[in-house]
Design a protein around this motif. Structure first.
Motif, PDB file in Angstrom:
ATOM      1  N   PRO A 220       0.841  -1.216   0.000  1.00 57.90           N
ATOM      2  CA  PRO A 220       0.000   0.000   0.000  1.00 57.90           C
ATOM      3  C   PRO A 220       0.865   1.251   0.000  1.00 57.90           C
ATOM      4  N   ASP A 221       0.368   2.325  -0.629  1.00 57.61           N
ATOM      5  CA  ASP A 221       1.101   3.591  -0.617  1.00 57.61           C
ATOM      6  C   ASP A 221       1.237   4.125   0.812  1.00 57.61           C
ATOM      7  N   SER A 222       0.190   3.942   1.604  1.00 52.29           N
ATOM      8  CA  SER A 222       0.176   4.433   2.976  1.00 52.29           C
ATOM      9  C   SER A 222       0.699   3.367   3.933  1.00 52.29           C
ATOM     10  N   ARG A 223       1.382   3.812   4.985  1.00 50.49           N
ATOM     11  CA  ARG A 223       1.880   2.878   5.987  1.00 50.49           C
ATOM     12  C   ARG A 223       0.743   2.162   6.719  1.00 50.49           C
ATOM     13  N   THR A 224      -0.430   2.746   6.707  1.00 52.32           N
ATOM     14  CA  THR A 224      -1.581   2.140   7.374  1.00 52.32           C
ATOM     15  C   THR A 224      -2.656   1.738   6.355  1.00 52.32           C
TER      16      THR A 224
ATOM     17  N   HIS B 217       6.567  -1.298   5.504  1.00 59.21           N
ATOM     18  CA  HIS B 217       5.347  -1.229   6.308  1.00 59.21           C
ATOM     19  C   HIS B 217       4.436  -2.392   5.916  1.00 59.21           C
ATOM     20  N   PRO B 218       3.357  -2.666   6.649  1.00 64.25           N
ATOM     21  CA  PRO B 218       2.518  -3.833   6.409  1.00 64.25           C
ATOM     22  C   PRO B 218       2.130  -4.021   4.943  1.00 64.25           C
ATOM     23  N   PHE B 219       2.195  -5.296   4.485  1.00 66.22           N
ATOM     24  CA  PHE B 219       1.972  -5.593   3.074  1.00 66.22           C
ATOM     25  C   PHE B 219       1.283  -6.939   2.890  1.00 66.22           C
TER      26      PHE B 219
END
Length: 391
Positions: free
Chosen positions: A255-259, A369-371
């Protein structure tokens, strides 16, 4: 993965796929991709805070074997839940034969199926032949009343087929005098990267758990020609990393965003992984990603019921399984998976209309970051898939 069948009972499970392009193959592959994404959606709702790894192919394979012994509304309900609607049982069985034959003796990916039968029971002729010829699953007699010995027999077979990565799949507490069948599908994958990550470049770098908090984890870096696509509608970036001497690869969607993983999961419900294949562009890319290892075990009864497969756990019709006129139902569906990703490769045991753009493709791909990730075959159907959210 394990499935239990008892006397108004049942047991066994684990997952795989693919090959020539006929209309039935295309429909079959679409079913596999659809089931895997539906299952991912349900599992993420419950386990989204955990590192997830599971094998949708293993799960669907074991359920498909079970489906071959179902009749009436139980069969119809399983067809809907497994996304087999519109396909005959014979067509599905033939498609599995084509796919499993490809990987039966593979060096990178191995799939094995097995059916254990209570010693005084006999399988229906058609059911036995379908499992043997199409699923390469030979029956073995077991006395489930001696639960400790029966569990040891099953677990030893699973260990032998997963390079000892999956242990104690079946608990003796799941077996007993009323158990009639245990169907098991085991899958093991060990692949070396086509473009490896030089070990000297591995260093501790930040992995963000959210917008601000991070932990330092061993992180790998490599550079080369990789297939990638920016998925604007998903607000994410997909990269495909191939394995040597195989039609398999790992797909990472960051995702582009970390969250942004939760939003990505919602959007993936309306998309199939195979739809991304034609959008990929080959370009030079520097990839930085963490080494990771995960193990995951779950009981899938509630999950499968949420996916519409309810009858098989209650007033089921498995009249095509055994010759004895005993009412059977599924009492447990157990799945256990392991994955390890490092500089050399991956070892694992145990799928709308999108707008994509290839203009100004990024030169760097930093997984910090989460993926979401999946090990897929050439048709982009996931053999393993999951998420990494923390270390």
């Amino acid at each position: 993965m394990g499935f239990l069948v008892k006397m108004c009972p049942f047991v066994g499970i684990l997952t795989l796929l693919a090959l020539t392009i006929s209309a039935s193959d295309v429909e079959f592959h679409s079913s596999l991709a659809s089931f895997s994404q539906n299952l991912f959606s349900e599992l993420y709702k419950e386990h989204g805070h955990e590192n997830i790894i599971y094998s949708p192919f293993s799960i669907q394979s074991c359920l498909a074997m079970t489906r071959m012994g179902a009749a009436g509304e139980t069969a119809a309900e399983m067809d809907r839940g497994l996304a087999f609607t519109g396909q005959t049982a014979e067509s599905v069985a033939n498609s599995y034969h084509t796919l499993l034959a490809k990987y039966e003796d593979g060096k990178t990916l191995k799939v094995a199926n097995k059916v254990y039968v209570m010693e005084h029971n006999q399988l229906q002729d058609d059911f036995r032949e379908t499992l043997a010829q199409n699923f390469f699953s030979s029956p073995e007699k077991v006395d489930f009343e001696h639960a400790q010995d029966a569990a040891k027999t099953i677990n030893t077979w699973v260990e032998s087929k997963t390079d000892n990565k999956i242990k104690n799949l079946i608990s003796p507490s799941l077996l007993g005098a009323d158990t009639r069948l245990v169907l098991v599908s085991a899958i093991h994958f060990k692949g070396m990267w086509q473009i490896p990550f030089p070990m000297e470049y591995t260093e501790d770098l930040a992995f963000y758990l959210n917008e601000t908090n991070c932990v330092k984890v061993p992180t790998m870096t490599t550079e080369g020609l990789f297939e990638q696509v920016v998925l604007k509608d998903l607000q994410s970036h997909l990269v495909r990393m191939r394995y040597k001497n195989s039609d398999l690869s790992m797909v990472i969607i960051l995702p582009d965003s970390r969250t942004g993983l939760k939003d990505l999961e919602v959007k993936l419900r309306n998309v199939s992984l195979p739809s991304f294949k034609t959008q990929l562009t080959l370009s030079k890319l520097e990839i930085t990603m963490p080494k990771f290892q995960a193990e995951f075990q779950m009981e899938l009864k509630e999950t499968l019921m949420k996916m519409g497969m309810k009858e098989m756990f209650g007033r089921a019709d498995f009249s095509k399984m055994i010759k004895e006129s005993e009412p059977l139902y599924i009492s447990s569906v157990v799945h256990k998976t392991f994955i390890s990703v490092n500089e050399v490769g991956t070892e694992a045991a145990g799928a709308t209309g999108l707008v994509a753009t290839s203009r100004s493709l990024p030169r760097y791909y930093t997984v910090d970051h989460p993926f979401y990730y999946a090990v897929v075959n050439e048709d982009f159907v996931p053999l393993f898939q999951g998420t990494i959210v923390h270390f």
